[in-house]
Enzyme design. Sequence first.
Site, mmCIF file in Angstrom:
data_model
loop_
_atom_site.group_PDB
_atom_site.id
_atom_site.type_symbol
_atom_site.label_atom_id
_atom_site.label_comp_id
_atom_site.label_asym_id
_atom_site.label_seq_id
_atom_site.Cartn_x
_atom_site.Cartn_y
_atom_site.Cartn_z
ATOM 1 N N CYS A 92 0.889 -1.169 0.000
ATOM 2 C CA CYS A 92 0.000 0.000 0.000
ATOM 3 C C CYS A 92 0.919 1.209 0.000
ATOM 4 O O CYS A 92 1.742 1.354 -0.898
ATOM 5 C CB CYS A 92 -0.968 -0.036 1.180
ATOM 6 S SG CYS A 92 -0.216 -0.408 2.783
ATOM 7 N N GLY A 115 3.003 -0.123 3.864
ATOM 8 C CA GLY A 115 3.052 -1.582 3.948
ATOM 9 C C GLY A 115 2.760 -2.165 5.307
ATOM 10 O O GLY A 115 3.153 -3.300 5.579
ATOM 11 N N LYS A 146 1.019 -0.746 13.132
ATOM 12 C CA LYS A 146 1.207 0.256 14.192
ATOM 13 C C LYS A 146 0.061 0.215 15.213
ATOM 14 O O LYS A 146 -0.780 1.110 15.278
ATOM 15 C CB LYS A 146 1.335 1.638 13.573
ATOM 16 C CG LYS A 146 2.538 1.781 12.647
ATOM 17 C CD LYS A 146 2.527 3.112 11.912
ATOM 18 C CE LYS A 146 2.705 4.273 12.859
ATOM 19 N NZ LYS A 146 2.807 5.570 12.148
#
Length: 597
Positions: free
Chosen positions: A371, A374, A413
Amino acid sequence: MKPIQFSKCIKNNITRMEYVILYSLSKYAPFDTLFVFPTLFYSSDKDIIYICPFNAAVKGKVFITNYRLYFKNTDSMPVTLDVPLGVISRVEKMGGASSRGENSYGLEITCKDMRNLRFALKQEGHSRRDIFEIIFKYAFPLSHGMQLFAFLSQEKYEENGWNVYEAMEEYRRQGVPNSEWRITFINKNYELCDTYPTILVVPYKATDEDLKRVATFRSRCRIPVLSWFHKENHAVITRCSQPLVGMSGKRNKDDERYLDLIREANGTTKLTIYDARPNVNAVANKATGGGYEGDDAYQNAELVFLDIHNIHVMRESLKKLKDIVYPNVEESHWLSSLESTHWLEHIKLVLSGAIQVADKVSSGSSVVVHCSDGWDRTAQLTSLSMLMLDSYYRTLRGFQVLLEKEWIGFGHKFASRIGHGDKNHADQDRSPIFVQFIDCVWQMTKQFPTAFEFNERLLVVILDHLYSCRFGTFLYNCESARESNTVSLWSSVNSDTSLYINPFYTPESSRVLYPVASMRHLELWVTYYIRWNPRIQHQSPVEQRYKELLVLRDQYLKKLEELQLSDSTPSSTHLTNSSTPNAATPNQHITHLQTPF
Protein backbone atom coordinates in the site's frame (compact mmCIF):
# COMPACT_ATOMS: atom_id res chain seq x y z
CA MET A 1 -3.43 -20.32 43.75
CA LYS A 2 -5.12 -19.29 47.01
CA PRO A 3 -7.59 -16.39 47.10
CA ILE A 4 -6.41 -13.04 48.43
CA GLN A 5 -6.96 -12.83 52.18
CA PHE A 6 -9.08 -9.97 53.43
CA SER A 7 -6.23 -8.95 55.76
CA LYS A 8 -4.25 -7.98 52.65
CA CYS A 9 -7.07 -5.72 51.57
CA ILE A 10 -6.85 -3.72 54.80
CA LYS A 11 -3.31 -2.69 53.89
CA ASN A 12 -4.64 -1.29 50.62
CA ASN A 13 -7.48 0.59 52.35
CA ILE A 14 -10.06 -1.70 50.78
CA THR A 15 -13.18 -2.48 52.76
CA ARG A 16 -14.71 -5.95 52.94
CA MET A 17 -17.54 -4.86 50.63
CA GLU A 18 -15.08 -3.45 48.11
CA TYR A 19 -13.05 -6.66 48.30
CA VAL A 20 -16.13 -8.73 47.51
CA ILE A 21 -16.86 -6.51 44.51
CA LEU A 22 -13.25 -6.61 43.31
CA TYR A 23 -13.07 -10.37 43.76
CA SER A 24 -16.03 -10.79 41.43
CA LEU A 25 -14.58 -8.64 38.65
CA SER A 26 -12.93 -11.44 36.72
CA LYS A 27 -14.94 -13.22 34.05
CA TYR A 28 -12.58 -16.13 33.74
CA ALA A 29 -10.90 -16.88 37.06
CA PRO A 30 -10.62 -15.76 40.69
CA PHE A 31 -9.42 -12.20 40.78
CA ASP A 32 -5.98 -12.93 42.20
CA THR A 33 -5.19 -15.47 39.46
CA LEU A 34 -5.52 -12.67 36.95
CA PHE A 35 -3.64 -9.89 38.65
CA VAL A 36 -1.33 -9.74 41.64
CA PHE A 37 -3.50 -7.01 43.09
CA PRO A 38 -4.89 -4.04 41.21
CA THR A 39 -5.00 -0.97 43.37
CA LEU A 40 -8.45 0.40 44.20
CA PHE A 41 -8.42 4.14 43.52
CA TYR A 42 -12.08 5.01 43.82
CA SER A 43 -15.25 3.64 45.38
CA SER A 44 -18.44 5.67 45.47
CA ASP A 45 -19.78 6.29 48.98
CA LYS A 46 -23.18 7.24 47.62
CA ASP A 47 -25.22 5.88 44.78
CA ILE A 48 -24.28 6.95 41.28
CA ILE A 49 -26.88 6.72 38.54
CA TYR A 50 -25.98 4.81 35.39
CA ILE A 51 -28.15 6.12 32.56
CA CYS A 52 -28.73 2.79 30.84
CA PRO A 53 -29.71 3.33 27.18
CA PHE A 54 -31.71 0.08 27.12
CA ASN A 55 -33.64 0.44 30.37
CA ALA A 56 -34.39 3.07 32.97
CA ALA A 57 -31.75 4.89 35.01
CA VAL A 58 -30.08 2.50 37.46
CA LYS A 59 -28.66 3.33 40.89
CA GLY A 60 -25.45 1.66 41.96
CA LYS A 61 -21.87 1.84 43.18
CA VAL A 62 -18.80 2.55 41.06
CA PHE A 63 -15.40 1.03 41.79
CA ILE A 64 -12.28 1.99 39.84
CA THR A 65 -8.96 0.13 39.96
CA ASN A 66 -5.92 0.77 37.83
CA TYR A 67 -7.31 -1.78 35.37
CA ARG A 68 -11.05 -1.27 35.13
CA LEU A 69 -14.24 0.55 36.03
CA TYR A 70 -16.88 -1.61 37.67
CA PHE A 71 -20.51 -0.62 38.29
CA LYS A 72 -22.98 -2.74 40.24
CA ASN A 73 -26.59 -1.84 40.82
CA THR A 74 -27.98 -1.37 44.33
CA ASP A 75 -31.65 -1.45 43.38
CA SER A 76 -33.81 -4.27 42.03
CA MET A 77 -32.72 -3.99 38.39
CA PRO A 78 -29.79 -6.41 37.74
CA VAL A 79 -27.21 -4.29 35.90
CA THR A 80 -23.42 -4.51 36.03
CA LEU A 81 -20.73 -2.83 33.96
CA ASP A 82 -17.22 -4.16 33.61
CA VAL A 83 -15.08 -1.79 31.55
CA PRO A 84 -11.28 -2.11 31.20
CA LEU A 85 -9.89 1.41 31.34
CA GLY A 86 -7.90 0.79 28.16
CA VAL A 87 -11.19 0.62 26.28
CA ILE A 88 -11.97 4.25 27.14
CA SER A 89 -11.33 6.74 24.34
CA ARG A 90 -12.75 9.91 25.85
CA VAL A 91 -14.10 11.20 29.18
CA GLU A 92 -16.22 14.35 29.30
CA LYS A 93 -18.09 16.26 31.99
CA MET A 94 -21.80 16.45 31.34
CA GLY A 95 -23.76 19.51 32.50
CA GLY A 96 -22.62 22.34 34.77
CA ALA A 97 -23.39 23.92 38.10
CA SER A 98 -26.52 25.52 36.67
CA SER A 99 -27.90 22.27 35.22
CA ARG A 100 -31.39 21.61 36.56
CA GLY A 101 -32.71 18.74 34.47
CA GLU A 102 -32.97 15.26 35.92
CA ASN A 103 -29.70 13.32 35.55
CA SER A 104 -28.17 16.19 33.55
CA TYR A 105 -25.04 16.51 35.70
CA GLY A 106 -22.37 13.83 35.47
CA LEU A 107 -19.92 12.11 33.11
CA GLU A 108 -20.03 10.75 29.58
CA ILE A 109 -17.51 8.08 28.62
CA THR A 110 -16.84 7.16 24.99
CA CYS A 111 -15.42 3.68 24.47
CA LYS A 112 -13.45 2.12 21.62
CA ASP A 113 -15.58 -1.05 21.64
CA MET A 114 -18.81 0.39 20.20
CA ARG A 115 -20.44 1.65 23.42
CA ASN A 116 -20.82 4.87 25.40
CA LEU A 117 -21.52 5.20 29.12
CA ARG A 118 -23.30 8.00 30.97
CA PHE A 119 -23.31 8.47 34.73
CA ALA A 120 -25.32 11.07 36.65
CA LEU A 121 -24.11 12.43 39.99
CA LYS A 122 -25.50 14.79 42.57
CA GLN A 123 -24.12 18.31 42.61
CA GLU A 124 -22.51 18.21 45.99
CA GLY A 125 -18.93 18.41 47.19
CA HIS A 126 -16.42 17.37 44.55
CA SER A 127 -17.99 14.04 43.69
CA ARG A 128 -17.74 14.51 39.92
CA ARG A 129 -14.28 16.02 39.98
CA ASP A 130 -12.86 13.09 41.96
CA ILE A 131 -14.21 10.36 39.71
CA PHE A 132 -13.36 12.32 36.54
CA GLU A 133 -9.74 12.83 37.58
CA ILE A 134 -9.27 9.18 38.55
CA ILE A 135 -10.71 7.85 35.28
CA PHE A 136 -8.84 10.41 33.18
CA LYS A 137 -5.54 9.59 34.86
CA TYR A 138 -5.71 5.81 34.72
CA ALA A 139 -7.49 5.46 31.37
CA PHE A 140 -4.69 7.51 29.80
CA PRO A 141 -1.57 6.55 31.79
CA LEU A 142 0.93 7.41 29.04
CA SER A 143 -0.40 10.97 28.98
CA HIS A 144 0.38 11.18 32.69
CA GLY A 145 3.87 9.66 32.62
CA MET A 146 2.72 6.26 33.90
CA GLN A 147 2.90 2.71 32.58
CA LEU A 148 0.16 0.76 30.85
CA PHE A 149 -1.46 -1.90 33.02
CA ALA A 150 0.22 -4.74 31.10
CA PHE A 151 3.52 -3.78 32.75
CA LEU A 152 1.97 -3.96 36.22
CA SER A 153 0.11 -7.23 35.77
CA GLN A 154 1.88 -10.38 36.90
CA GLU A 155 -0.44 -13.07 35.64
CA LYS A 156 0.98 -16.59 35.65
CA TYR A 157 0.21 -19.26 33.08
CA GLU A 158 1.69 -22.66 32.34
CA GLU A 159 2.49 -21.73 28.75
CA ASN A 160 4.49 -18.70 27.69
CA GLY A 161 2.50 -17.20 24.82
CA TRP A 162 5.53 -15.33 23.51
CA ASN A 163 6.86 -18.71 22.32
CA VAL A 164 3.86 -19.41 20.07
CA TYR A 165 5.63 -17.95 17.05
CA GLU A 166 9.18 -18.85 16.11
CA ALA A 167 10.08 -17.34 12.73
CA MET A 168 12.60 -20.01 11.71
CA GLU A 169 10.21 -22.81 12.61
CA GLU A 170 7.37 -21.21 10.63
CA TYR A 171 9.49 -20.64 7.53
CA ARG A 172 10.72 -24.25 7.70
CA ARG A 173 7.10 -25.40 7.85
CA GLN A 174 6.49 -23.49 4.61
CA GLY A 175 9.54 -25.10 2.96
CA VAL A 176 12.05 -22.26 3.27
CA PRO A 177 15.04 -21.92 2.87
CA ASN A 178 15.50 -23.67 -0.45
CA SER A 179 17.30 -23.20 -3.78
CA GLU A 180 15.13 -20.18 -4.61
CA TRP A 181 14.79 -18.36 -1.28
CA ARG A 182 17.23 -17.76 1.55
CA ILE A 183 17.05 -16.44 5.10
CA THR A 184 19.01 -13.30 5.90
CA PHE A 185 19.91 -11.80 9.27
CA ILE A 186 20.84 -8.43 7.83
CA ASN A 187 18.16 -6.87 10.04
CA LYS A 188 19.21 -8.57 13.28
CA ASN A 189 19.79 -5.18 14.95
CA TYR A 190 16.97 -3.47 13.01
CA GLU A 191 19.59 -1.56 11.03
CA LEU A 192 18.12 -2.20 7.58
CA CYS A 193 14.51 -1.46 8.59
CA ASP A 194 13.44 -0.64 12.15
CA THR A 195 9.81 -1.70 11.55
CA TYR A 196 10.64 -5.15 10.10
CA PRO A 197 11.42 -8.33 12.08
CA THR A 198 15.00 -9.54 12.51
CA ILE A 199 14.59 -12.62 10.30
CA LEU A 200 13.75 -12.00 6.63
CA VAL A 201 13.37 -14.29 3.61
CA VAL A 202 14.64 -12.92 0.28
CA PRO A 203 15.47 -14.26 -3.21
CA TYR A 204 18.44 -16.63 -3.12
CA LYS A 205 20.31 -14.62 -5.76
CA ALA A 206 19.91 -11.29 -3.93
CA THR A 207 22.95 -10.35 -1.82
CA ASP A 208 22.76 -8.34 1.38
CA GLU A 209 24.34 -5.43 -0.48
CA ASP A 210 21.49 -5.61 -2.99
CA LEU A 211 19.01 -5.40 -0.10
CA LYS A 212 20.63 -2.25 1.24
CA ARG A 213 20.40 -0.55 -2.15
CA VAL A 214 16.78 -1.59 -2.62
CA ALA A 215 15.92 -0.24 0.86
CA THR A 216 16.88 3.27 -0.23
CA PHE A 217 14.10 3.19 -2.84
CA ARG A 218 11.30 1.82 -0.67
CA SER A 219 9.26 3.87 1.82
CA ARG A 220 10.53 3.35 5.40
CA CYS A 221 13.13 0.95 3.92
CA ARG A 222 10.45 -1.76 3.83
CA ILE A 223 11.85 -3.87 0.99
CA PRO A 224 9.93 -6.74 -0.68
CA VAL A 225 10.32 -9.86 1.47
CA LEU A 226 8.61 -13.24 1.51
CA SER A 227 5.43 -13.78 3.53
CA TRP A 228 4.31 -17.16 2.19
CA PHE A 229 5.72 -19.89 -0.05
CA HIS A 230 3.53 -22.32 -2.02
CA LYS A 231 5.17 -25.72 -1.58
CA GLU A 232 3.76 -27.22 -4.78
CA ASN A 233 4.12 -24.51 -7.44
CA HIS A 234 6.74 -22.39 -5.58
CA ALA A 235 4.78 -19.17 -6.14
CA VAL A 236 5.15 -16.66 -3.32
CA ILE A 237 3.42 -13.79 -1.57
CA THR A 238 5.87 -10.96 -0.89
CA ARG A 239 5.12 -7.70 0.88
CA CYS A 240 6.73 -4.27 0.97
CA SER A 241 6.00 -0.52 0.87
CA GLN A 242 5.59 1.84 -2.09
CA PRO A 243 8.59 2.79 -4.26
CA LEU A 244 9.94 6.33 -3.84
CA VAL A 245 9.21 7.44 -7.38
CA GLY A 246 8.16 11.03 -6.63
CA MET A 247 6.93 13.65 -9.05
CA SER A 248 10.05 13.38 -11.21
CA GLY A 249 9.46 9.67 -11.87
CA LYS A 250 12.72 8.42 -10.38
CA ARG A 251 13.92 4.92 -11.16
CA ASN A 252 16.13 2.50 -9.30
CA LYS A 253 17.83 -0.28 -11.27
CA ASP A 254 18.50 -2.29 -8.12
CA ASP A 255 14.81 -2.29 -7.18
CA GLU A 256 13.79 -3.23 -10.72
CA ARG A 257 16.29 -6.09 -10.80
CA TYR A 258 15.23 -7.24 -7.32
CA LEU A 259 11.58 -7.60 -8.37
CA ASP A 260 12.78 -9.52 -11.39
CA LEU A 261 14.58 -11.95 -9.06
CA ILE A 262 11.27 -12.55 -7.26
CA ARG A 263 9.64 -13.28 -10.61
CA GLU A 264 12.43 -15.58 -11.76
CA ALA A 265 12.45 -17.63 -8.55
CA ASN A 266 9.67 -19.90 -9.83
CA GLY A 267 9.68 -18.92 -13.49
CA THR A 268 6.63 -16.67 -13.30
CA THR A 269 6.06 -15.09 -16.73
CA LYS A 270 4.83 -11.80 -15.29
CA LEU A 271 5.07 -10.70 -11.67
CA THR A 272 1.77 -9.27 -10.40
CA ILE A 273 2.05 -6.24 -8.12
CA TYR A 274 -1.09 -5.62 -6.09
CA ASP A 275 -1.24 -2.01 -4.94
CA ALA A 276 -3.97 -1.86 -2.28
CA ARG A 277 -4.69 1.82 -2.90
CA PRO A 278 -7.13 3.44 -5.31
CA ASN A 279 -5.26 4.60 -8.43
CA VAL A 280 -5.90 8.27 -7.69
CA ASN A 281 -4.39 7.94 -4.20
CA ALA A 282 -1.27 6.25 -5.54
CA VAL A 283 -0.80 9.08 -8.06
CA ALA A 284 -1.35 11.67 -5.30
CA ASN A 285 1.34 10.01 -3.19
CA LYS A 286 3.89 11.00 -5.82
CA ALA A 287 3.59 14.56 -4.49
CA THR A 288 4.99 13.40 -1.14
CA GLY A 289 7.79 11.34 -2.69
CA GLY A 290 5.97 8.03 -3.02
CA GLY A 291 4.26 6.46 -5.99
CA TYR A 292 3.92 3.14 -7.77
CA GLU A 293 5.73 0.82 -10.19
CA GLY A 294 5.35 2.18 -13.73
CA ASP A 295 5.17 -0.05 -16.80
CA ASP A 296 8.25 1.51 -18.38
CA ALA A 297 10.49 0.68 -15.42
CA TYR A 298 9.00 -2.70 -14.43
CA GLN A 299 8.42 -4.30 -17.82
CA ASN A 300 8.03 -7.85 -16.49
CA ALA A 301 5.41 -6.85 -13.98
CA GLU A 302 1.68 -6.19 -14.06
CA LEU A 303 0.30 -3.53 -11.70
CA VAL A 304 -3.22 -3.96 -10.25
CA PHE A 305 -4.90 -1.34 -8.02
CA LEU A 306 -7.35 -2.78 -5.48
CA ASP A 307 -9.18 0.45 -4.59
CA ILE A 308 -9.05 -0.02 -0.79
CA HIS A 309 -9.32 3.33 0.95
CA ASN A 310 -6.95 4.74 3.57
CA ILE A 311 -7.03 4.76 7.37
CA HIS A 312 -8.99 8.02 7.57
CA VAL A 313 -11.86 6.70 5.44
CA MET A 314 -12.03 3.52 7.54
CA ARG A 315 -12.09 5.50 10.79
CA GLU A 316 -15.02 7.61 9.63
CA SER A 317 -16.84 4.54 8.32
CA LEU A 318 -16.70 2.76 11.69
CA LYS A 319 -17.77 5.96 13.43
CA LYS A 320 -20.86 6.08 11.22
CA LEU A 321 -21.53 2.42 11.96
CA LYS A 322 -21.41 3.07 15.69
CA ASP A 323 -23.87 5.93 15.28
CA ILE A 324 -26.49 3.62 13.77
CA VAL A 325 -26.04 0.61 16.11
CA TYR A 326 -25.53 2.22 19.52
CA PRO A 327 -27.48 2.56 21.65
CA ASN A 328 -30.45 1.57 19.50
CA VAL A 329 -30.92 0.25 16.01
CA GLU A 330 -33.27 2.27 13.84
CA GLU A 331 -35.01 -0.64 12.14
CA SER A 332 -37.29 1.37 9.87
CA HIS A 333 -34.32 2.68 7.86
CA TRP A 334 -31.82 -0.03 8.73
CA LEU A 335 -30.67 -1.10 5.28
CA SER A 336 -30.18 2.43 3.95
CA SER A 337 -28.47 3.49 7.19
CA LEU A 338 -26.09 0.53 7.03
CA GLU A 339 -25.33 1.22 3.38
CA SER A 340 -24.53 4.87 4.17
CA THR A 341 -21.71 3.79 6.53
CA HIS A 342 -19.93 1.95 3.62
CA TRP A 343 -18.51 -0.46 6.22
CA LEU A 344 -19.55 -3.64 4.42
CA GLU A 345 -18.42 -2.11 1.14
CA HIS A 346 -14.93 -1.71 2.58
CA ILE A 347 -15.04 -5.29 3.91
CA LYS A 348 -15.97 -6.41 0.40
CA LEU A 349 -13.01 -4.60 -1.20
CA VAL A 350 -10.50 -6.02 1.30
CA LEU A 351 -11.83 -9.57 0.85
CA SER A 352 -11.97 -9.18 -2.91
CA GLY A 353 -8.33 -8.05 -2.99
CA ALA A 354 -7.22 -10.99 -0.86
CA ILE A 355 -9.13 -13.40 -3.12
CA GLN A 356 -7.26 -12.03 -6.15
CA VAL A 357 -3.93 -12.51 -4.37
CA ALA A 358 -4.79 -16.07 -3.30
CA ASP A 359 -6.08 -17.02 -6.75
CA LYS A 360 -2.99 -15.69 -8.51
CA VAL A 361 -0.62 -17.58 -6.20
CA SER A 362 -2.72 -20.75 -6.37
CA SER A 363 -2.42 -20.63 -10.17
CA GLY A 364 1.39 -20.52 -9.94
CA SER A 365 2.22 -16.81 -10.25
CA SER A 366 4.19 -14.89 -7.63
CA VAL A 367 2.87 -11.59 -6.29
CA VAL A 368 4.06 -8.43 -4.53
CA VAL A 369 1.61 -6.68 -2.21
CA HIS A 370 1.94 -3.14 -0.89
CA CYS A 371 0.00 0.00 0.00
CA SER A 372 1.78 3.18 1.10
CA ASP A 373 3.97 2.09 4.00
CA GLY A 374 3.05 -1.58 3.95
CA TRP A 375 1.74 -1.98 7.49
CA ASP A 376 -2.05 -1.49 7.18
CA ARG A 377 -3.83 -2.64 4.01
CA THR A 378 -0.82 -4.78 3.11
CA ALA A 379 -1.14 -6.76 6.35
CA GLN A 380 -4.86 -7.25 5.70
CA LEU A 381 -4.26 -8.61 2.20
CA THR A 382 -1.30 -10.89 2.94
CA SER A 383 -2.81 -12.43 6.08
CA LEU A 384 -6.26 -12.98 4.55
CA SER A 385 -4.83 -14.54 1.38
CA MET A 386 -2.60 -16.79 3.51
CA LEU A 387 -5.68 -17.77 5.52
CA MET A 388 -7.40 -18.77 2.26
CA LEU A 389 -4.41 -20.70 0.92
CA ASP A 390 -2.99 -22.43 4.01
CA SER A 391 -5.22 -24.53 6.29
CA TYR A 392 -2.61 -24.35 9.07
CA TYR A 393 -3.54 -20.72 9.70
CA ARG A 394 -7.15 -21.84 10.16
CA THR A 395 -6.22 -23.80 13.28
CA LEU A 396 -6.24 -22.20 16.72
CA ARG A 397 -2.44 -22.23 17.02
CA GLY A 398 -1.87 -21.36 13.37
CA PHE A 399 -4.07 -18.27 13.59
CA GLN A 400 -1.98 -17.03 16.49
CA VAL A 401 1.14 -17.57 14.38
CA LEU A 402 -0.44 -15.65 11.50
CA LEU A 403 -1.18 -12.62 13.70
CA GLU A 404 2.27 -12.69 15.29
CA LYS A 405 3.96 -12.95 11.91
CA GLU A 406 2.02 -10.70 9.52
CA TRP A 407 0.71 -8.08 11.96
CA ILE A 408 2.98 -7.87 14.97
CA GLY A 409 6.26 -8.98 13.41
CA PHE A 410 5.90 -6.90 10.25
CA GLY A 411 5.00 -3.76 12.13
CA HIS A 412 1.32 -2.91 12.08
CA LYS A 413 1.21 0.26 14.19
CA PHE A 414 -1.01 -1.00 17.01
CA ALA A 415 0.03 1.74 19.44
CA SER A 416 -0.76 4.49 16.93
CA ARG A 417 -3.88 2.94 15.42
CA ILE A 418 -5.50 2.18 18.79
CA GLY A 419 -4.04 5.03 20.85
CA HIS A 420 -3.20 2.99 23.95
CA GLY A 421 -3.12 5.13 27.09
CA ASP A 422 -3.24 8.38 25.11
CA LYS A 423 -5.81 11.08 25.90
CA ASN A 424 -5.69 12.51 22.36
CA HIS A 425 -8.89 10.88 21.11
CA ALA A 426 -8.84 12.96 17.90
CA ASP A 427 -5.41 11.66 16.82
CA GLN A 428 -5.55 11.19 13.03
CA ASP A 429 -3.35 8.10 13.23
CA ARG A 430 -6.13 6.10 14.86
CA SER A 431 -7.96 3.67 12.62
CA PRO A 432 -9.79 0.32 12.93
CA ILE A 433 -7.61 -1.52 10.40
CA PHE A 434 -7.14 -4.59 12.62
CA VAL A 435 -10.83 -4.64 13.58
CA GLN A 436 -11.65 -4.65 9.88
CA PHE A 437 -9.33 -7.59 9.32
CA ILE A 438 -10.93 -9.60 12.14
CA ASP A 439 -14.34 -8.78 10.65
CA CYS A 440 -13.12 -10.23 7.32
CA VAL A 441 -12.02 -13.39 9.15
CA TRP A 442 -15.46 -13.62 10.74
CA GLN A 443 -17.09 -13.30 7.31
CA MET A 444 -14.99 -16.27 6.17
CA THR A 445 -15.97 -18.34 9.20
CA LYS A 446 -19.62 -17.69 8.39
CA GLN A 447 -19.21 -18.83 4.78
CA PHE A 448 -17.04 -21.85 5.72
CA PRO A 449 -18.36 -22.97 9.14
CA THR A 450 -16.38 -26.24 9.18
CA ALA A 451 -13.04 -24.90 7.89
CA PHE A 452 -11.84 -23.09 11.03
CA GLU A 453 -10.75 -24.78 14.25
CA PHE A 454 -11.40 -21.62 16.28
CA ASN A 455 -14.78 -20.05 16.97
CA GLU A 456 -16.27 -16.58 17.09
CA ARG A 457 -15.45 -16.24 20.77
CA LEU A 458 -11.74 -16.17 19.99
CA LEU A 459 -12.24 -13.28 17.54
CA VAL A 460 -14.21 -11.28 20.12
CA VAL A 461 -11.62 -11.94 22.85
CA ILE A 462 -8.84 -10.81 20.50
CA LEU A 463 -10.66 -7.53 19.83
CA ASP A 464 -11.47 -7.02 23.51
CA HIS A 465 -7.80 -7.32 24.40
CA LEU A 466 -6.77 -5.23 21.44
CA TYR A 467 -8.02 -2.38 23.66
CA SER A 468 -7.76 -3.64 27.24
CA CYS A 469 -3.97 -3.15 27.75
CA ARG A 470 -4.02 -6.23 29.96
CA PHE A 471 -1.61 -8.11 27.68
CA GLY A 472 1.45 -6.95 25.78
CA THR A 473 0.51 -8.59 22.48
CA PHE A 474 -1.07 -5.58 20.76
CA LEU A 475 0.68 -2.71 22.54
CA TYR A 476 3.46 -1.79 20.12
CA ASN A 477 4.03 -0.33 16.69
CA CYS A 478 6.69 -2.86 15.73
CA GLU A 479 8.88 -5.71 16.94
CA SER A 480 11.84 -3.47 17.78
CA ALA A 481 9.69 -1.48 20.23
CA ARG A 482 8.33 -4.52 22.04
CA GLU A 483 9.35 -5.07 25.65
CA SER A 484 9.36 -8.60 27.00
CA ASN A 485 8.16 -7.92 30.56
CA THR A 486 4.48 -8.31 29.77
CA VAL A 487 2.19 -11.33 29.43
CA SER A 488 1.08 -12.54 26.00
CA LEU A 489 -2.62 -12.89 25.19
CA TRP A 490 -1.84 -16.37 23.87
CA SER A 491 -0.78 -17.45 27.38
CA SER A 492 -4.37 -16.85 28.46
CA VAL A 493 -6.01 -18.29 25.35
CA ASN A 494 -3.94 -21.48 25.40
CA SER A 495 -4.55 -22.03 29.11
CA ASP A 496 -8.08 -23.21 28.23
CA THR A 497 -8.38 -23.85 24.51
CA SER A 498 -11.78 -25.57 24.91
CA LEU A 499 -13.37 -22.12 25.13
CA TYR A 500 -12.27 -21.29 21.59
CA ILE A 501 -12.81 -24.55 19.69
CA ASN A 502 -15.33 -24.69 16.85
CA PRO A 503 -17.37 -27.90 17.29
CA PHE A 504 -18.06 -28.06 13.53
CA TYR A 505 -14.38 -28.06 12.53
CA THR A 506 -13.37 -30.60 9.87
CA PRO A 507 -9.65 -30.53 8.90
CA GLU A 508 -8.99 -30.27 5.15
CA SER A 509 -5.29 -29.75 4.54
CA SER A 510 -5.28 -28.96 0.82
CA ARG A 511 -8.46 -26.92 0.47
CA VAL A 512 -8.20 -23.32 -0.75
CA LEU A 513 -11.05 -21.11 0.47
CA TYR A 514 -12.57 -18.58 -1.88
CA PRO A 515 -15.22 -16.62 0.01
CA VAL A 516 -17.92 -14.82 -1.94
CA ALA A 517 -17.10 -11.12 -1.66
CA SER A 518 -20.42 -9.69 -2.76
CA MET A 519 -22.76 -7.47 -0.78
CA ARG A 520 -25.44 -10.16 -0.96
CA HIS A 521 -23.27 -12.61 0.98
CA LEU A 522 -21.69 -10.26 3.52
CA GLU A 523 -23.32 -9.65 6.89
CA LEU A 524 -22.92 -7.14 9.67
CA TRP A 525 -21.20 -8.85 12.59
CA VAL A 526 -24.11 -8.27 14.93
CA THR A 527 -22.76 -10.26 17.87
CA TYR A 528 -19.77 -7.93 18.01
CA TYR A 529 -20.96 -4.51 16.88
CA ILE A 530 -24.36 -4.70 18.59
CA ARG A 531 -23.48 -7.04 21.46
CA TRP A 532 -24.12 -4.44 24.17
CA ASN A 533 -27.80 -4.41 23.29
CA PRO A 534 -29.43 -6.98 25.64
CA ARG A 535 -32.02 -7.83 23.00
CA ILE A 536 -29.37 -9.31 20.70
CA GLN A 537 -28.95 -13.09 20.78
CA HIS A 538 -25.27 -13.82 21.41
CA GLN A 539 -25.00 -17.45 20.39
CA SER A 540 -26.13 -19.39 17.37
CA PRO A 541 -28.98 -21.75 18.35
CA VAL A 542 -27.40 -24.43 16.14
CA GLU A 543 -24.09 -24.17 17.98
CA GLN A 544 -25.89 -24.21 21.33
CA ARG A 545 -27.79 -27.35 20.32
CA TYR A 546 -24.59 -28.97 19.11
CA LYS A 547 -22.97 -28.35 22.49
CA GLU A 548 -25.97 -29.89 24.23
CA LEU A 549 -25.63 -32.97 22.02
CA LEU A 550 -21.94 -33.23 22.87
CA VAL A 551 -22.84 -33.24 26.57
CA LEU A 552 -25.41 -35.96 25.87
CA ARG A 553 -22.76 -37.95 24.00
CA ASP A 554 -20.41 -37.72 26.98
CA GLN A 555 -23.17 -39.00 29.24
CA TYR A 556 -23.74 -41.98 26.97
CA LEU A 557 -20.01 -42.71 26.88
CA LYS A 558 -19.87 -42.62 30.66
CA LYS A 559 -22.75 -45.08 30.93
CA LEU A 560 -21.10 -47.31 28.35
CA GLU A 561 -17.86 -47.38 30.36
CA GLU A 562 -19.80 -48.31 33.48
CA LEU A 563 -21.43 -51.20 31.67
CA GLN A 564 -18.07 -52.38 30.31
CA LEU A 565 -16.50 -52.21 33.77
CA SER A 566 -19.17 -54.56 35.04
CA ASP A 567 -17.57 -57.25 32.81
CA SER A 568 -14.71 -57.56 35.28
CA THR A 569 -16.80 -59.54 37.82
CA PRO A 570 -18.25 -63.03 37.11
CA SER A 571 -21.55 -62.11 38.74
CA SER A 572 -22.08 -59.43 36.15
CA THR A 573 -22.01 -61.82 33.17
CA HIS A 574 -25.76 -61.96 32.85
CA LEU A 575 -26.02 -58.20 33.23
CA THR A 576 -23.34 -57.66 30.59
CA ASN A 577 -24.93 -60.02 28.10
CA SER A 578 -28.35 -58.53 28.58
CA SER A 579 -26.91 -55.06 28.32
CA THR A 580 -25.07 -55.61 25.07
CA PRO A 581 -27.93 -54.62 22.76
CA ASN A 582 -28.53 -51.56 24.87
CA ALA A 583 -24.84 -50.68 24.86
CA ALA A 584 -24.93 -50.47 21.11
CA THR A 585 -27.59 -47.83 21.23
CA PRO A 586 -25.29 -45.10 22.61
CA ASN A 587 -22.77 -45.94 19.88
CA GLN A 588 -25.42 -45.42 17.28
CA HIS A 589 -26.26 -42.07 18.81
CA ILE A 590 -22.58 -41.15 18.93
CA THR A 591 -22.19 -41.81 15.22
CA HIS A 592 -24.97 -39.40 14.44
CA LEU A 593 -23.64 -36.79 16.85
CA GLN A 594 -20.22 -36.80 15.21
CA THR A 595 -21.66 -36.20 11.76
CA PRO A 596 -21.04 -32.55 10.75
CA PHE A 597 -24.16 -30.47 10.49
